[in-house]
Motif scaffolding. Structure first.
Motif, mmCIF file in Angstrom:
data_model
loop_
_atom_site.group_PDB
_atom_site.id
_atom_site.type_symbol
_atom_site.label_atom_id
_atom_site.label_comp_id
_atom_site.label_asym_id
_atom_site.label_seq_id
_atom_site.Cartn_x
_atom_site.Cartn_y
_atom_site.Cartn_z
ATOM 1 N N LEU A 242 0.837 -1.209 0.000
ATOM 2 C CA LEU A 242 0.000 0.000 0.000
ATOM 3 C C LEU A 242 0.871 1.259 0.000
ATOM 4 O O LEU A 242 0.591 2.222 -0.721
ATOM 5 N N ARG A 243 1.939 1.238 0.792
ATOM 6 C CA ARG A 243 2.843 2.403 0.833
ATOM 7 C C ARG A 243 3.571 2.579 -0.497
ATOM 8 O O ARG A 243 3.783 3.693 -0.961
ATOM 9 N N TYR A 244 3.926 1.468 -1.121
ATOM 10 C CA TYR A 244 4.597 1.497 -2.421
ATOM 11 C C TYR A 244 3.724 2.225 -3.448
ATOM 12 O O TYR A 244 4.201 3.100 -4.181
ATOM 13 N N LEU A 245 2.444 1.866 -3.504
ATOM 14 C CA LEU A 245 1.544 2.490 -4.484
ATOM 15 C C LEU A 245 1.276 3.953 -4.137
ATOM 16 O O LEU A 245 1.187 4.804 -5.020
ATOM 17 N N GLU A 246 1.175 4.227 -2.852
ATOM 18 C CA GLU A 246 0.873 5.595 -2.387
ATOM 19 C C GLU A 246 2.048 6.545 -2.673
ATOM 20 O O GLU A 246 1.851 7.701 -3.048
ATOM 21 N N THR A 247 3.268 6.033 -2.516
ATOM 22 C CA THR A 247 4.455 6.900 -2.645
ATOM 23 C C THR A 247 5.157 6.744 -3.993
ATOM 24 O O THR A 247 6.245 7.285 -4.196
ATOM 25 N N HIS A 248 4.531 5.964 -4.899
ATOM 26 C CA HIS A 248 5.143 5.690 -6.213
ATOM 27 C C HIS A 248 6.541 5.068 -6.069
ATOM 28 O O HIS A 248 7.522 5.529 -6.659
ATOM 29 N N GLY A 249 6.590 4.024 -5.229
ATOM 30 C CA GLY A 249 7.814 3.228 -5.139
ATOM 31 C C GLY A 249 8.823 3.635 -4.095
ATOM 32 O O GLY A 249 9.915 3.061 -4.038
ATOM 33 N N GLU A 250 8.465 4.621 -3.245
ATOM 34 C CA GLU A 250 9.429 5.082 -2.220
ATOM 35 C C GLU A 250 9.411 4.147 -0.999
ATOM 36 O O GLU A 250 9.172 4.573 0.127
ATOM 37 N N VAL A 251 9.665 2.867 -1.246
ATOM 38 C CA VAL A 251 9.677 1.881 -0.160
ATOM 39 C C VAL A 251 10.964 1.079 -0.269
ATOM 40 O O VAL A 251 11.303 0.586 -1.345
ATOM 41 N N ASP A 252 11.680 0.967 0.825
ATOM 42 C CA ASP A 252 12.968 0.268 0.819
ATOM 43 C C ASP A 252 12.729 -1.234 1.013
ATOM 44 O O ASP A 252 12.688 -1.725 2.142
ATOM 45 N N ASP A 253 12.509 -1.934 -0.090
ATOM 46 C CA ASP A 253 12.242 -3.373 -0.031
ATOM 47 C C ASP A 253 12.697 -3.978 -1.357
ATOM 48 O O ASP A 253 12.145 -3.669 -2.411
ATOM 49 N N ASP A 254 13.717 -4.823 -1.312
ATOM 50 C CA ASP A 254 14.260 -5.348 -2.571
ATOM 51 C C ASP A 254 13.348 -6.378 -3.246
ATOM 52 O O ASP A 254 13.642 -6.852 -4.334
ATOM 53 N N ARG A 255 12.228 -6.729 -2.572
ATOM 54 C CA ARG A 255 11.272 -7.642 -3.220
ATOM 55 C C ARG A 255 10.188 -6.875 -3.980
ATOM 56 O O ARG A 255 9.278 -7.455 -4.530
ATOM 57 N N LEU A 256 10.322 -5.540 -3.990
ATOM 58 C CA LEU A 256 9.392 -4.702 -4.757
ATOM 59 C C LEU A 256 10.169 -4.065 -5.910
ATOM 60 O O LEU A 256 11.335 -3.701 -5.752
ATOM 61 N N PRO A 257 9.530 -3.935 -7.085
ATOM 62 C CA PRO A 257 10.262 -3.416 -8.256
ATOM 63 C C PRO A 257 10.550 -1.918 -8.140
ATOM 64 O O PRO A 257 9.895 -1.201 -7.376
ATOM 65 N N GLU A 258 11.530 -1.458 -8.925
ATOM 66 C CA GLU A 258 11.737 -0.015 -9.060
ATOM 67 C C GLU A 258 10.479 0.548 -9.717
ATOM 68 O O GLU A 258 9.845 -0.125 -10.525
ATOM 69 N N TRP A 259 10.141 1.798 -9.386
ATOM 70 C CA TRP A 259 8.886 2.365 -9.889
ATOM 71 C C TRP A 259 8.819 2.394 -11.416
ATOM 72 O O TRP A 259 7.791 2.066 -12.008
ATOM 73 N N ASP A 260 9.934 2.702 -12.085
ATOM 74 C CA ASP A 260 9.890 2.752 -13.556
ATOM 75 C C ASP A 260 9.671 1.356 -14.154
ATOM 76 O O ASP A 260 9.002 1.202 -15.178
ATOM 77 N N GLU A 261 10.208 0.322 -13.473
ATOM 78 C CA GLU A 261 9.967 -1.062 -13.916
ATOM 79 C C GLU A 261 8.487 -1.395 -13.795
ATOM 80 O O GLU A 261 7.890 -2.010 -14.676
ATOM 81 N N PHE A 262 7.914 -0.984 -12.652
ATOM 82 C CA PHE A 262 6.502 -1.292 -12.414
ATOM 83 C C PHE A 262 5.605 -0.538 -13.405
ATOM 84 O O PHE A 262 4.599 -1.076 -13.864
ATOM 85 N N GLN A 263 5.985 0.684 -13.760
ATOM 86 C CA GLN A 263 5.216 1.450 -14.747
ATOM 87 C C GLN A 263 5.177 0.714 -16.094
ATOM 88 O O GLN A 263 4.122 0.650 -16.741
ATOM 89 N N LYS A 264 6.316 0.144 -16.465
ATOM 90 C CA LYS A 264 6.367 -0.625 -17.728
ATOM 91 C C LYS A 264 5.478 -1.867 -17.635
ATOM 92 O O LYS A 264 4.754 -2.202 -18.574
ATOM 93 N N LEU A 265 5.567 -2.558 -16.496
ATOM 94 C CA LEU A 265 4.752 -3.764 -16.287
ATOM 95 C C LEU A 265 3.263 -3.419 -16.359
ATOM 96 O O LEU A 265 2.474 -4.120 -17.012
#
Length: 274
Positions: A242-265
């Motif tokens: 939820l924090r990842y989506l709210e902050t556009h990827g500003e979450v320190d967790d290596d199991r979550l993609p970089e925001w630009d990667e997620f935008q492409k996905l």
């Protein structure tokens, strides 16, 4: 009702005819051993009379000192029902209260273990009846999440996991396994439940990305999602999504993609991001 009749009713022992005599054959369930020990050591207590109806459910959720409200919430029962059952246990000296929290006296915590082992045994029976090679990934008193090698078409089994994403217009490459949640109360697996089930199956980066796509595509009620997360013990994982989506990827967790990667996905799957 005698102790043996009780165990027969619960599917924990079987009676076989040996000529004219009836023989009692215990199943290999650990619940049998626990129950027999309790009856042997506390022969003055009528366990078959005590362990009926919702009593087993209350015992299942008394895994640590808990208030009536906590047990009522976890078991989805009315508080006065839970209160009545716990009072019956207290009158017989099985439980006591400290600061409004009920806990077991002496070695009666084995009643919780019995309730848990009995529920596990019944879940195994239900699963083996429809998927002999199935495995249980998560369970509580009256629900469980299972992995199967074949399709299950049976009452109260609801498909979940990656195959369920298709219901929300997300098609992923499926593995050889199928996933089902057993629940008599459920009509269909909701997006919030699906997100939790997906992380229970595999909490790696790929499955987390799939959950992010689902949460971006479908309008999921945050309170409901957090409630489901608490039920499945996934509060931290869901909070991170939820924090990842709210902050556009500003979450320190290596199991979550970089925001630009997620935008492409998201673009690949035609999911609009807010």
């Amino acid at each position: 009702m005698g102790p043996i009749t009780y165990l027969v009713e619960k599917g924990l022992v079987y009676t076989e005819r040996d000529g004219r005599r009836k023989r009692v054959v215990p199943s290999d369930a650990r619940a049998v051993e626990l129950y027999q020990d309790l009856v042997r050591q506390h022969s003055h207590i009528d366990f078959p009379e005590l362990l009926t109806g919702k009593a087993l459910e209350v015992l299942y959720y008394l895994d640590q000192p808990r208030t009536v409200s906590e047990i009522a919430d976890r078991s989805d029962n009315y508080r006065n029902t839970v209160n009545r059952i716990l009072k019956r246990f207290r009158d017989r000296g099985l439980v006591g209260t400290v600061d409004g929290h009920y806990e077991f006296n002496a070695d009666f915590d084995r009643l919780h273990e019995f309730a848990r082992e009995l529920a596990h045994h019944l879940h195994r029976q239900r699963l083996e009846a429809v998927a002999p090679k199935g495995t249980t990934l998560w369970e509580d008193y009256d629900e469980f999440l299972a992995q199967a090698e074949t399709e299950i078409d049976a009452a109260a089994f609801h498909e979940t996991g990656l195959a369920r994403f298709a219901a929300f217009d997300l098609q992923f490459l499926l593995t050889g396994h199928r996933y089902y949640v057993y629940s008599e109360d459920l009509d269909a697996v909701s997006p919030a439940e699906l997100c939790c089930h997906t992380l229970l199956v595999d909490d790696g980066s790929r499955h987390r990305s799939y959950c992010l796509l689902l949460l971006s595509r479908v309008d999921v009620d945050e309170a409901d999602l957090r409630e489901q997360a608490a039920k499945y013990g996934l509060e931290d994982e869901i909070d991170a999504l939820l924090r990842y989506l709210e902050t556009h990827g500003e979450v320190d967790d290596d199991r979550l993609p970089e925001w630009d990667e997620f935008q492409k996905l998201a673009a690949d799957y035609e999911v609009r991001l807010s």
